[in-house]
Scaffold this motif. Structure first.
Motif, short mmCIF file in Angstrom:
data_model
loop_
_atom_site.label_atom_id
_atom_site.label_comp_id
_atom_site.label_asym_id
_atom_site.label_seq_id
_atom_site.Cartn_x
_atom_site.Cartn_y
_atom_site.Cartn_z
N CYS A 112 18.45 -20.06 13.61
CA CYS A 112 18.43 -20.58 12.43
C CYS A 112 17.39 -20.25 11.49
O CYS A 112 16.23 -19.98 11.73
CB CYS A 112 18.60 -22.37 12.36
N ARG A 113 17.77 -19.88 10.31
CA ARG A 113 16.75 -19.80 8.91
C ARG A 113 15.74 -20.75 8.90
O ARG A 113 14.65 -20.50 8.67
CB ARG A 113 17.50 -19.51 7.65
N SER A 114 16.35 -22.08 8.96
CA SER A 114 15.45 -23.19 8.69
C SER A 114 15.41 -23.81 10.06
O SER A 114 16.38 -24.53 10.43
CB SER A 114 15.82 -24.24 7.57
N VAL A 115 14.19 -24.10 10.86
CA VAL A 115 13.96 -24.91 12.17
C VAL A 115 14.49 -26.34 12.02
O VAL A 115 14.95 -26.85 12.76
CB VAL A 115 12.62 -24.58 12.66
N ASP A 116 13.90 -26.88 10.80
CA ASP A 116 14.15 -28.43 10.62
C ASP A 116 15.71 -28.72 10.52
O ASP A 116 16.29 -29.47 11.03
CB ASP A 116 13.90 -28.87 9.26
N ARG A 117 16.53 -27.68 9.60
CA ARG A 117 17.94 -28.03 9.79
C ARG A 117 18.37 -27.77 10.84
O ARG A 117 19.38 -28.32 11.47
CB ARG A 117 18.67 -27.06 8.49
N GLY A 118 18.15 -26.83 11.75
CA GLY A 118 18.48 -26.17 13.22
C GLY A 118 18.26 -27.64 14.12
O GLY A 118 19.07 -27.86 14.98
N GLN A 119 17.19 -28.25 14.02
CA GLN A 119 16.90 -29.37 14.93
C GLN A 119 17.60 -30.72 14.32
O GLN A 119 18.33 -31.40 15.48
CB GLN A 119 15.39 -29.88 14.66
N ARG A 120 17.92 -30.85 13.07
CA ARG A 120 18.90 -31.77 12.63
C ARG A 120 20.29 -31.48 13.33
O ARG A 120 21.02 -32.58 13.91
CB ARG A 120 18.97 -31.85 11.20
N ALA A 121 20.54 -30.21 13.38
CA ALA A 121 21.94 -30.03 13.62
C ALA A 121 22.07 -29.95 15.42
O ALA A 121 22.94 -30.85 15.89
CB ALA A 121 22.55 -28.64 13.45
N ALA A 122 20.92 -29.83 16.05
CA ALA A 122 20.94 -29.89 17.56
C ALA A 122 21.03 -31.58 17.95
O ALA A 122 21.64 -31.99 18.89
CB ALA A 122 19.69 -29.44 18.15
N SER A 123 20.36 -32.47 17.15
CA SER A 123 20.42 -33.69 17.45
C SER A 123 21.98 -34.32 17.06
O SER A 123 22.27 -35.19 18.09
CB SER A 123 19.39 -34.51 16.55
N GLU A 124 22.40 -33.71 16.21
CA GLU A 124 23.82 -34.12 15.91
C GLU A 124 24.68 -33.55 17.15
O GLU A 124 25.40 -34.30 17.57
CB GLU A 124 24.45 -33.66 14.55
N ILE A 125 24.65 -32.44 17.79
CA ILE A 125 25.50 -32.02 18.77
C ILE A 125 25.10 -33.07 19.95
O ILE A 125 25.91 -33.57 20.63
CB ILE A 125 25.11 -30.54 18.89
N ARG A 126 23.85 -33.30 20.15
CA ARG A 126 23.54 -34.10 21.50
C ARG A 126 23.94 -35.58 21.48
O ARG A 126 24.41 -35.98 22.68
CB ARG A 126 21.87 -33.88 21.67
N ALA A 127 24.32 -35.86 20.23
CA ALA A 127 25.03 -37.03 19.92
C ALA A 127 26.50 -37.30 20.63
O ALA A 127 26.75 -38.28 21.10
CB ALA A 127 24.85 -37.56 18.58
N GLU A 168 25.17 -19.88 31.62
CA GLU A 168 25.13 -18.66 30.59
C GLU A 168 24.36 -19.08 29.41
O GLU A 168 24.19 -20.17 29.08
CB GLU A 168 26.69 -18.40 30.12
N THR A 169 23.56 -17.94 29.08
CA THR A 169 22.84 -18.03 27.64
C THR A 169 23.59 -17.44 26.47
O THR A 169 23.80 -16.20 26.60
CB THR A 169 21.65 -17.33 28.06
N VAL A 170 23.57 -18.10 25.53
CA VAL A 170 24.47 -17.72 24.30
C VAL A 170 23.64 -18.09 23.09
O VAL A 170 23.14 -18.82 22.83
CB VAL A 170 25.97 -18.71 23.85
N VAL A 171 23.57 -16.81 22.40
CA VAL A 171 22.85 -16.71 20.97
C VAL A 171 23.96 -16.99 19.98
O VAL A 171 24.68 -15.98 19.72
CB VAL A 171 21.99 -15.44 21.00
N VAL A 172 23.74 -17.99 18.93
CA VAL A 172 24.37 -18.04 17.68
C VAL A 172 23.70 -18.03 16.36
O VAL A 172 22.49 -18.98 16.55
CB VAL A 172 25.22 -19.43 17.92
N THR A 173 23.81 -16.94 15.76
CA THR A 173 23.09 -17.05 14.22
C THR A 173 24.06 -18.04 13.58
O THR A 173 25.08 -18.23 13.64
CB THR A 173 22.96 -15.76 13.71
N GLY A 174 23.04 -18.72 12.53
CA GLY A 174 23.57 -19.75 11.63
C GLY A 174 24.17 -20.93 12.46
O GLY A 174 25.31 -21.28 11.96
N LEU A 208 26.16 -12.86 22.38
CA LEU A 208 25.43 -12.98 21.28
C LEU A 208 26.68 -12.99 20.13
O LEU A 208 27.37 -12.20 19.95
CB LEU A 208 24.77 -11.72 20.84
N CYS A 209 26.38 -14.43 19.37
CA CYS A 209 27.65 -14.51 18.22
C CYS A 209 26.63 -14.20 16.80
O CYS A 209 25.80 -15.04 16.45
CB CYS A 209 28.15 -15.92 18.41
N ASN A 210 27.04 -12.91 16.44
CA ASN A 210 26.60 -12.60 15.15
C ASN A 210 27.50 -13.42 14.10
O ASN A 210 28.17 -12.85 13.54
CB ASN A 210 26.74 -11.00 15.05
#
Length: 319
Positions: free
Chosen positions: A45-60, A15-21, A97-99
């Motif tokens: 995400c409004r900021s891709v940089d912050r999004g990438q940092r968050a993604a790295s944290e999730i992958r950890a 499944e594909t889920v879109v989450v804003t923020g 889609l999670c608004n």
């Protein structure tokens, strides 16, 4: 439903889920839980940089997390359009889609299109995004779902059609309450319209209760109020549940069977904390005449119309 936790999430493999923020707070915790359940999570995400940092944290903590970080600034409808086009191009469909993204009680400012920021981001940005992603939702293999995050503060809200953008008078909490009421009016009207057109798309509203996130701090920071900032930190420490708990209503609304047109929130103390349950919104949130008028105005000011009819193209038409 009593005691429901993220451990009760069904398998979301495929499944594909879109989450804003998705890079902070409830959006971050929700994205982590959804990825852990096997979903591909598109982190808007409004900021891709912050999004990438968050993604790295999730992958950890979620080794096999399938995450796709993309820019989506809800305060800029061109950014919303570009994000939606990219998702439609790159995915066969969107299942959920999670608004979720939002701003709260900030000093008055305006979006790229000149909308009051809280109304523009919390409601109009998500209205436009959902409309532009509707074909992708309709293309889901199953029953696609739109979850729109509101707040208990919606109970104090009133939609002022004579001053929607708070140009004549601005109270930061009044504007926030209006935007959160608009979220629910939209969620319930979307369900009615999907039902009317026989679409397999479900719309659910939710709220996180009082969750310890950065949302509460932006207003005091932008106002330059160190006293309010300190008070909010104390209140969060004493009263709030964790962002992990705050994400549960959204997760339940996104995945539980048999939902459609409901409002989900934490069922504990003053509906501020606890396990998710179906709750009753304010009577104003169920006002169909106001919802229909808000929908019409939202289409006019965003230039986005919804392609409910079979074969309607494109997802959203610039007006």
């Amino acid at each position: 439903m009593s005691g429901w936790t993220a451990a009760d999430l069904p398998s979301l493999a495929g499944e594909t889920v879109v989450v804003t923020g998705a890079n902070s707070g409830v959006g971050f915790e929700g994205s982590k839980a959804l990825a852990d359940a096997g979903a591909t999570v598109v982190m808007a995400c409004r900021s891709v940089d912050r999004g990438q940092r968050a993604a790295s944290e999730i992958r950890a903590s979620v080794a096999d997390a399938d995450l796709d970080v993309r820019e989506c600034d809800l305060a800029d409808l061109d950014s919303v359009a570009a994000f939606a086009e990219g998702v439609r191009d790159d995915y066969d469909g969107v299942d959920v889609l999670c608004n979720n993204a939002g701003v709260m009680a900030v000093p008055r400012s305006e979006t790229a299109e000149g909308f009051e920021t809280q109304f523009g981001v919390n409601h109009l940005g998500h209205f436009a995004l959902t409309g532009r992603l509707l074909p992708a939702l309709r293309a889901s293999d199953g029953e696609a779902r739109v979850v729109t995050q509101s707040s208990g503060v919606h109970e104090q809200g009133e939609v002022d059609f004579d001053d929607l953008q708070s140009e004549r008078s601005y109270g930061k909490w009044d504007a926030y309450a209006q935007s959160k009421l608009a979220n629910l009016l939209f969620a319930f009207e979307l369900q009615r319209r999907c039902d009317d057109h026989g679409l397999g798309v479900v719309s659910v509203g939710c709220h996180p209760g009082y969750a310890d996130t950065d949302l509460q701090f932006r207003g005091p920071r932008e106002s330059g109020s160190t006293v309010r900032l300190a008070a909010m930190k104390v209140a969060n420490a004493v009263l709030a549940q964790s962002a992990t708990q705050g994400a549960l209503p959204m997760l339940y609304a996104a995945t539980a069977d048999g939902l459609g047109g409901e409002y989900v929130g934490p069922g504990g103390l003053l509906n501020m904390r606890g396990a998710p349950e179906i709750q009753q919104p304010s009577a104003a949130a169920r006002d169909e005449a106001v919802a229909e008028r808000l929908w019409t105005v939202s289409e006019e000011v965003t230039g986005v119309s919804y392609a409910f009819a079979d074969g309607a193209e494109p997802a959203a038409t610039e007006g």
